[in-house]
Design an enzyme around this catalytic site. Sequence first.
Site, PDB file in Angstrom:
ATOM      1  N   HIS A   1       0.850  -1.332   0.072  1.00 23.51           N
ATOM      2  CA  HIS A   1      -0.058   0.122   0.098  1.00 23.51           C
ATOM      3  C   HIS A   1       0.781   1.415   0.173  1.00 23.51           C
ATOM      4  CE1 HIS A   1      -3.625  -2.271   0.735  1.00 23.51           C
ATOM      5  NE2 HIS A   1      -3.335  -2.944   1.725  1.00 23.51           N
TER       6      HIS A   1
HETATM    7  N1  V1S Z   1     -10.009  -3.879   7.886  1.00 25.33           N
HETATM    8  C1  V1S Z   1      -9.017  -3.338   8.816  1.00 25.33           C
HETATM    9  C2  V1S Z   1      -8.285  -2.494   9.511  1.00 25.33           C
HETATM   10  N2  V1S Z   1      -8.112  -2.679  10.854  1.00 25.33           N
HETATM   11  C3  V1S Z   1      -7.385  -1.567  11.089  1.00 25.33           C
HETATM   12  C4  V1S Z   1      -6.705  -1.422  12.560  1.00 25.33           C
HETATM   13  C5  V1S Z   1      -7.454  -2.118  13.788  1.00 25.33           C
HETATM   14  C6  V1S Z   1      -6.600  -1.980  14.875  1.00 25.33           C
HETATM   15  C7  V1S Z   1      -5.714  -1.028  15.014  1.00 25.33           C
HETATM   16  F1  V1S Z   1      -5.251  -0.939  16.334  1.00 25.33           F
HETATM   17  C8  V1S Z   1      -5.077  -0.421  14.011  1.00 25.33           C
HETATM   18  C9  V1S Z   1      -5.623  -0.652  12.691  1.00 25.33           C
HETATM   19  N3  V1S Z   1      -6.901  -0.820  10.091  1.00 25.33           N
HETATM   20  C10 V1S Z   1      -7.509  -1.600   9.023  1.00 25.33           C
HETATM   21  C11 V1S Z   1      -7.498  -0.803   7.854  1.00 25.33           C
HETATM   22  C12 V1S Z   1      -6.105  -1.203   6.992  1.00 25.33           C
HETATM   23  C13 V1S Z   1      -5.826  -2.538   6.639  1.00 25.33           C
HETATM   24  C14 V1S Z   1      -4.490  -2.647   5.781  1.00 25.33           C
HETATM   25  C15 V1S Z   1      -4.227  -4.074   5.416  1.00 25.33           C
HETATM   26  C16 V1S Z   1      -2.525  -4.164   5.117  1.00 25.33           C
HETATM   27  C17 V1S Z   1      -2.253  -5.204   4.100  1.00 25.33           C
HETATM   28  O1  V1S Z   1      -2.757  -6.500   4.725  1.00 25.33           O
HETATM   29  O2  V1S Z   1      -2.803  -5.189   2.784  1.00 25.33           O
HETATM   30  C18 V1S Z   1      -0.883  -5.265   3.781  1.00 25.33           C
HETATM   31  C19 V1S Z   1       0.161  -5.574   4.783  1.00 25.33           C
HETATM   32  N4  V1S Z   1      -7.949   0.546   7.659  1.00 25.33           N
HETATM   33  C20 V1S Z   1      -8.858   1.005   7.644  1.00 25.33           C
HETATM   34  O3  V1S Z   1      -9.880   0.374   7.294  1.00 25.33           O
HETATM   35  C21 V1S Z   1      -9.000   2.692   7.724  1.00 25.33           C
HETATM   36  C22 V1S Z   1      -9.772   3.066   8.829  1.00 25.33           C
HETATM   37  C23 V1S Z   1     -10.157   3.453   7.398  1.00 25.33           C
HETATM   38  C24 V1S Z   1     -10.676   1.971   9.709  1.00 25.33           C
HETATM   39  C25 V1S Z   1      -9.989   1.658  10.886  1.00 25.33           C
HETATM   40  N5  V1S Z   1      -9.272   2.827  11.784  1.00 25.33           N
HETATM   41  C26 V1S Z   1      -8.527   2.072  12.833  1.00 25.33           C
HETATM   42  C27 V1S Z   1      -8.419   3.585  10.856  1.00 25.33           C
HETATM   43  C28 V1S Z   1      -9.177   4.069   9.734  1.00 25.33           C
HETATM   44 ZN    ZN Z   2      -3.871  -7.381   3.280  1.00 24.29          ZN
END
Ligand code: V1S
Ligand code: ZN
Length: 393
Positions: free
Chosen positions: A146
């Site tokens: 990402h």
């Molecule tokens: N789905 C999901 C998710 N969960 C979290 C998260 C949960 C707990 C925490 F302490 C911190 C973060 N973030 C997300 C996603 C990002 C997913 C990334 C995937 C990475 C990969 O596997 O592809 C490669 C290594 N973030 C979001 O959904 C963004 C938000 C929109 C919602 C969640 N909040 C915590 C941030 C903003």
């Molecule tokens: Zn992923």
Amino acid sequence: EFNITRPKGYTVSYHANPEMEKHHFGQTHPMKPWRLTLTKSLVSAYGMPFAMDNYNTRAATYEELNSFHASDYLDYLASAPAEDMPRDIDNPDKEVKFNLGGSDCPLFHGLYDYCSMSAGGSLDAARKICNKQSDIAIAWGGGLHHAKRSEASGFCYINDIVVAVLQLLRCFPRVLYIDIDVHHGDGVEEAFFSTDRVMTVSFHKYAPEVFFPGTGGLDDNGPKSEHNPGAHHAINVPLNDGITDEQYEHLFQTIIGKINEVFRPSAIALQCGADSLAGDRLGRFNLQVQGHAACVEFCKKLNIPMIMFGGGGYTPRNVARAWAFETSIAIDAHKKIDPIIPQHTPWRERFIHDTLFPTLEQILGEPRANRNTQKRLQEIVQHVHEQLRFVTH
Ligand code: V1S
Ligand code: ZN
Ligand code: CA
């Protein structure tokens, strides 16, 4: 005790650094770098290191990271204060600008070391492929798809894949990037939007607004401006919850088989994100280790130099199972390894009857309802075939 021997006629290298695994994103954060330790311990318990060249990964240099990332971003990443340190009052907007310090991409102690080691492993892997010292290079600490040129995103700060593919492009005319992480490989896709030397293909859960990152629709095939050679070179396979091994394997083999014929890649970069497995904390699919690994086996059989990257994966014991089994495929030992996890691994002491291929009831939990109809999957294949008509090499 082990009858695992080096594969005949080709070389596999394994790139890791135990230092990487000591970093922590924070208590509640799903990304757990110690899943790499678990993977390595399982790989070692099976005796697989005897069949590979094992390299202790170095950190990538600033100049190497600068091949893709902007200097002001790297400078800030290198100097950013950890979360619990006093904030830099001169730079209040930088964290916002670079998307650093939120819950997805926290600033933790040793962040820059962690990022540069992840990229160092992937870059070493690319160099081994380039100078023909290995035919398959494994970098489970990479796969952070990402990250953008000047922005962190979705647990990714440095796009080690882009840095590695840029290296591959120095020695190979065409690189095929394949991404089986449950999330869209947006950073890699965007980085190569305007070249026809890289084709990017991502399979992912797609539900804009509700599922991260929200991009990667079927019709998103690269900017279709008139003089963009990269048009039609981004392939997206948007999927719904609960896809099964059988459906995924069929889709993967049909699409990648066709792309191989048309694009004729000279090297493959395969992102093996394990969050597409059933029971993943963030994922939504019903893939078993066997279905996930079938994609790796299919790519290996194409007989093209390949890097295997890690990526997502948030149920650590399943991540280790998948990546250890996929390592055994790389060294062609998968038919002879015992699915019962060997003695002497830290986890075997606690889970005596554990196997590499847990049944759904044992660990992966209730399967999700499958929301993928055969009709929709057919439409996807049809659309991809239409895109590929524009591709000539
Ligand atoms: N789905 C999901 C998710 N969960 C979290 C998260 C949960 C707990 C925490 F302490 C911190 C973060 N973030 C997300 C996603 C990002 C997913 C990334 C995937 C990475 C990969 O596997 O592809 C490669 C290594 N973030 C979001 O959904 C963004 C938000 C929109 C919602 C969640 N909040 C915590 C941030 C903003
Ligand atoms: Zn992923
Ligand atoms: Ca993907």
